[in-house]
Design a protein around this motif. Sequence first.
Motif, PDB file in Angstrom:
ATOM      1  N   LEU A 278       0.394   6.406 -12.056  1.00 23.70           N
ATOM      2  CA  LEU A 278      -0.329   7.563 -12.026  1.00 23.70           C
ATOM      3  C   LEU A 278      -0.104   8.417 -10.876  1.00 23.70           C
ATOM      4  CD1 LEU A 278      -2.925   9.147 -12.939  1.00 23.70           C
ATOM      5  CD2 LEU A 278      -4.440   7.406 -11.802  1.00 23.70           C
ATOM      6  N   VAL A 279       0.336   7.445  -9.831  1.00 18.16           N
ATOM      7  CA  VAL A 279       0.640   8.217  -8.359  1.00 18.16           C
ATOM      8  C   VAL A 279       2.006   9.276  -8.701  1.00 18.16           C
ATOM      9  CG1 VAL A 279       1.383   8.020  -6.087  1.00 18.16           C
ATOM     10  CG2 VAL A 279      -0.587   6.399  -6.723  1.00 18.16           C
ATOM     11  N   THR A 280       2.946   8.450  -9.538  1.00 20.74           N
ATOM     12  CA  THR A 280       4.111   9.227  -9.742  1.00 20.74           C
ATOM     13  C   THR A 280       3.954  10.593 -10.400  1.00 20.74           C
ATOM     14  OG1 THR A 280       5.556   7.043  -9.837  1.00 20.74           O
ATOM     15  CG2 THR A 280       6.085   9.034 -11.037  1.00 20.74           C
ATOM     16  N   GLU A 281       2.969  10.427 -11.560  1.00 19.38           N
ATOM     17  CA  GLU A 281       2.663  11.684 -12.304  1.00 19.38           C
ATOM     18  C   GLU A 281       1.941  12.569 -11.266  1.00 19.38           C
ATOM     19  OE1 GLU A 281      -0.727  12.703 -15.804  1.00 19.38           O
ATOM     20  OE2 GLU A 281       0.232  10.853 -15.680  1.00 19.38           O
ATOM     21  N   LEU A 282       1.008  12.002 -10.516  1.00 17.65           N
ATOM     22  CA  LEU A 282       0.362  13.220  -9.403  1.00 17.65           C
ATOM     23  C   LEU A 282       1.091  13.944  -8.702  1.00 17.65           C
ATOM     24  CD1 LEU A 282      -3.219  11.382  -9.151  1.00 17.65           C
ATOM     25  CD2 LEU A 282      -2.654  13.360 -10.854  1.00 17.65           C
ATOM     26  N   THR A 283       2.059  13.054  -8.155  1.00 17.41           N
ATOM     27  CA  THR A 283       3.028  13.599  -6.938  1.00 17.41           C
ATOM     28  C   THR A 283       4.011  14.524  -7.735  1.00 17.41           C
ATOM     29  OG1 THR A 283       4.260  11.334  -7.112  1.00 17.41           O
ATOM     30  CG2 THR A 283       2.469  11.725  -5.460  1.00 17.41           C
ATOM     31  N   GLU A 284       4.469  14.029  -8.737  1.00 17.55           N
ATOM     32  CA  GLU A 284       5.490  14.702  -9.354  1.00 17.55           C
ATOM     33  C   GLU A 284       4.767  16.275  -9.742  1.00 17.55           C
ATOM     34  OE1 GLU A 284       7.134  12.808 -12.574  1.00 17.55           O
ATOM     35  OE2 GLU A 284       8.588  11.627 -11.284  1.00 17.55           O
ATOM     36  N   ALA A 285       3.707  16.353  -9.978  1.00 20.66           N
ATOM     37  CA  ALA A 285       2.938  17.657 -10.296  1.00 20.66           C
ATOM     38  C   ALA A 285       2.315  18.290  -8.931  1.00 20.66           C
ATOM     39  CB  ALA A 285       1.581  17.110 -11.060  1.00 20.66           C
ATOM     40  N   GLY A 286       2.813  17.669  -7.742  1.00 19.79           N
ATOM     41  CA  GLY A 286       2.526  18.687  -6.615  1.00 19.79           C
ATOM     42  C   GLY A 286       1.070  18.087  -6.052  1.00 19.79           C
ATOM     43  N   HIS A 287       0.670  17.008  -6.555  1.00 15.54           N
ATOM     44  CA  HIS A 287      -0.606  16.541  -5.808  1.00 15.54           C
ATOM     45  C   HIS A 287      -0.285  15.497  -4.796  1.00 15.54           C
ATOM     46  CE1 HIS A 287      -2.331  19.023  -8.863  1.00 15.54           C
ATOM     47  NE2 HIS A 287      -2.152  18.282  -9.788  1.00 15.54           N
ATOM     48  N   ARG A 288      -1.503  15.333  -3.997  1.00 15.94           N
ATOM     49  CA  ARG A 288      -1.330  14.326  -2.861  1.00 15.94           C
ATOM     50  C   ARG A 288      -1.866  12.969  -3.399  1.00 15.94           C
ATOM     51  NH1 ARG A 288      -1.991  19.484  -0.976  1.00 15.94           N
ATOM     52  NH2 ARG A 288      -0.854  20.084   0.927  1.00 15.94           N
ATOM     53  N   ALA A 289      -1.168  11.986  -3.694  1.00 20.41           N
ATOM     54  CA  ALA A 289      -1.843  10.767  -4.074  1.00 20.41           C
ATOM     55  C   ALA A 289      -0.994   9.554  -3.603  1.00 20.41           C
ATOM     56  CB  ALA A 289      -1.786  10.940  -5.684  1.00 20.41           C
ATOM     57  N   GLU A 290      -1.840   8.469  -3.285  1.00 19.86           N
ATOM     58  CA  GLU A 290      -1.114   7.108  -3.114  1.00 19.86           C
ATOM     59  C   GLU A 290      -1.888   6.084  -3.480  1.00 19.86           C
ATOM     60  OE1 GLU A 290      -2.787   6.911   1.573  1.00 19.86           O
ATOM     61  OE2 GLU A 290      -1.342   8.469   1.007  1.00 19.86           O
ATOM     62  N   SER A 291      -1.404   4.923  -3.389  1.00 17.77           N
ATOM     63  CA  SER A 291      -2.172   3.838  -3.971  1.00 17.77           C
ATOM     64  C   SER A 291      -2.082   2.634  -3.011  1.00 17.77           C
ATOM     65  CB  SER A 291      -2.021   3.535  -5.487  1.00 17.77           C
ATOM     66  OG  SER A 291      -0.358   3.030  -5.535  1.00 17.77           O
ATOM     67  N   ALA A 292      -2.840   1.612  -3.530  1.00 10.92           N
ATOM     68  CA  ALA A 292      -2.617   0.303  -2.833  1.00 10.92           C
ATOM     69  C   ALA A 292      -3.388  -0.805  -3.670  1.00 10.92           C
ATOM     70  CB  ALA A 292      -3.218   0.303  -1.325  1.00 10.92           C
ATOM     71  N   GLN A 293      -2.854  -1.962  -3.963  1.00 11.31           N
ATOM     72  CA  GLN A 293      -3.617  -3.017  -4.556  1.00 11.31           C
ATOM     73  C   GLN A 293      -5.006  -3.088  -3.905  1.00 11.31           C
ATOM     74  OE1 GLN A 293      -1.550  -6.786  -5.249  1.00 11.31           O
ATOM     75  NE2 GLN A 293      -2.399  -7.305  -6.925  1.00 11.31           N
ATOM     76  N   LEU A 294      -5.941  -3.509  -4.549  1.00 10.00           N
ATOM     77  CA  LEU A 294      -7.300  -3.743  -4.328  1.00 10.00           C
ATOM     78  C   LEU A 294      -8.273  -4.632  -5.264  1.00 10.00           C
ATOM     79  CD1 LEU A 294      -9.751  -2.786  -2.399  1.00 10.00           C
ATOM     80  CD2 LEU A 294     -10.321  -0.995  -3.923  1.00 10.00           C
ATOM     81  N   ASP A 295      -8.763  -5.473  -4.675  1.00  4.98           N
ATOM     82  CA  ASP A 295      -9.703  -6.259  -5.406  1.00  4.98           C
ATOM     83  C   ASP A 295     -11.252  -6.208  -4.756  1.00  4.98           C
ATOM     84  OD1 ASP A 295     -11.431  -8.485  -6.352  1.00  4.98           O
ATOM     85  OD2 ASP A 295      -9.830 -10.080  -5.973  1.00  4.98           O
ATOM     86  N   VAL A 296     -12.043  -5.406  -5.179  1.00  4.17           N
ATOM     87  CA  VAL A 296     -13.367  -5.119  -4.400  1.00  4.17           C
ATOM     88  C   VAL A 296     -14.017  -6.369  -4.327  1.00  4.17           C
ATOM     89  CG1 VAL A 296     -13.412  -2.903  -5.460  1.00  4.17           C
ATOM     90  CG2 VAL A 296     -14.572  -4.607  -6.493  1.00  4.17           C
ATOM     91  N   THR A 297     -13.944  -7.479  -4.972  1.00  2.00           N
ATOM     92  CA  THR A 297     -14.517  -8.747  -4.604  1.00  2.00           C
ATOM     93  C   THR A 297     -14.112  -9.352  -3.475  1.00  2.00           C
ATOM     94  OG1 THR A 297     -13.177 -10.127  -5.978  1.00  2.00           O
ATOM     95  CG2 THR A 297     -14.894  -8.964  -7.096  1.00  2.00           C
ATOM     96  N   ASP A 298     -12.941  -8.946  -2.854  1.00  4.21           N
ATOM     97  CA  ASP A 298     -12.383  -9.686  -1.692  1.00  4.21           C
ATOM     98  C   ASP A 298     -12.767  -8.514  -0.536  1.00  4.21           C
ATOM     99  OD1 ASP A 298     -10.614 -10.417   0.201  1.00  4.21           O
ATOM    100  OD2 ASP A 298      -9.066 -11.404  -1.189  1.00  4.21           O
ATOM    101  N   ARG A 299     -13.500  -9.030   0.442  1.00  8.33           N
ATOM    102  CA  ARG A 299     -13.545  -8.397   1.631  1.00  8.33           C
ATOM    103  C   ARG A 299     -12.735  -8.047   2.433  1.00  8.33           C
ATOM    104  NH1 ARG A 299     -17.819 -10.462   5.910  1.00  8.33           N
ATOM    105  NH2 ARG A 299     -18.795 -11.349   3.926  1.00  8.33           N
ATOM    106  N   ASP A 300     -11.753  -9.054   2.518  1.00 13.54           N
ATOM    107  CA  ASP A 300     -10.332  -8.477   3.370  1.00 13.54           C
ATOM    108  C   ASP A 300      -9.490  -7.649   2.465  1.00 13.54           C
ATOM    109  OD1 ASP A 300     -11.134 -10.237   5.146  1.00 13.54           O
ATOM    110  OD2 ASP A 300      -9.977 -12.020   4.491  1.00 13.54           O
TER     111      ASP A 300
END
Length: 248
Positions: free
Chosen positions: A50-72
């Motif tokens: 998704l980030v690749t698709e959005l950035t190639e379209a000229g948008h600003r996007a980045e990502s990170a792995q996330l587990d919302v059940t893990d506070r850290d």
Amino acid sequence: MNSTTQSPDRKIVLVTGASGGIGEATTRNLAAAGHQVVLGARRVDRLDRLVTELTEAGHRAESAQLDVTDRDSVNAFVAGALERHGRVDVLVNNAGVMPLGLMEELRVDEWDQMIDVNLRGVLHGIAGVLPSMRERRSGHIINVASTAAHRVDPTGVVYCATKFAVRAVSEGLRQETADLRVTVVSPGLTKTELTHSGGNPEQQNTVRSALEAVGIDASAIAQAIGYAIAQPADVNVNEVIVQGTAQL
């Protein structure tokens, strides 16, 4: 253009559960509107595509792995955005699960999962962004609840309970401060993957059939979230309920 000189209309937006469904649709909508989107989810491969698709379209996007059940994990997700951009303007607490079944089936592990993702995950998100937002006296927290937060169905008792709780937490937080905006977005039957894992197979199939009949596209919810974000800083959209015209 860095975060200190960018347009005031361009916000730094964190979206949880961004690898599919409402989270993905929201990411696409906000990126197209010119915002910097930061995507979080467990399915990193989907985030990367998704980030690749959005950035190639000229948008600003980045990502990170996330587990919302893990506070850290949540704290690291927020800290990374703060380090890169200097602030977080909006958090969209979207991650959720919905394994359905009667209480008598005693699907206790699935009850715990819903509490951990749907409620504790929302609280982790709030705790992650609240200090910096309070320090700046500016910010917007959007919690995705459900029309199940307004009614109780026998096959979704625990799911409904978690969404009722999300509404309660949101309203309490809204009343706590005059500096921040807090919005609840409550989708009705929406065509996502929410019914694709866990739960009683018969009940899950029943809901999938209903989705085919009266469900709406996730883009409708994304547009409601975008509407709430686009309002002036002194205007709070407390809650938006969005469902298909044919849904009772």
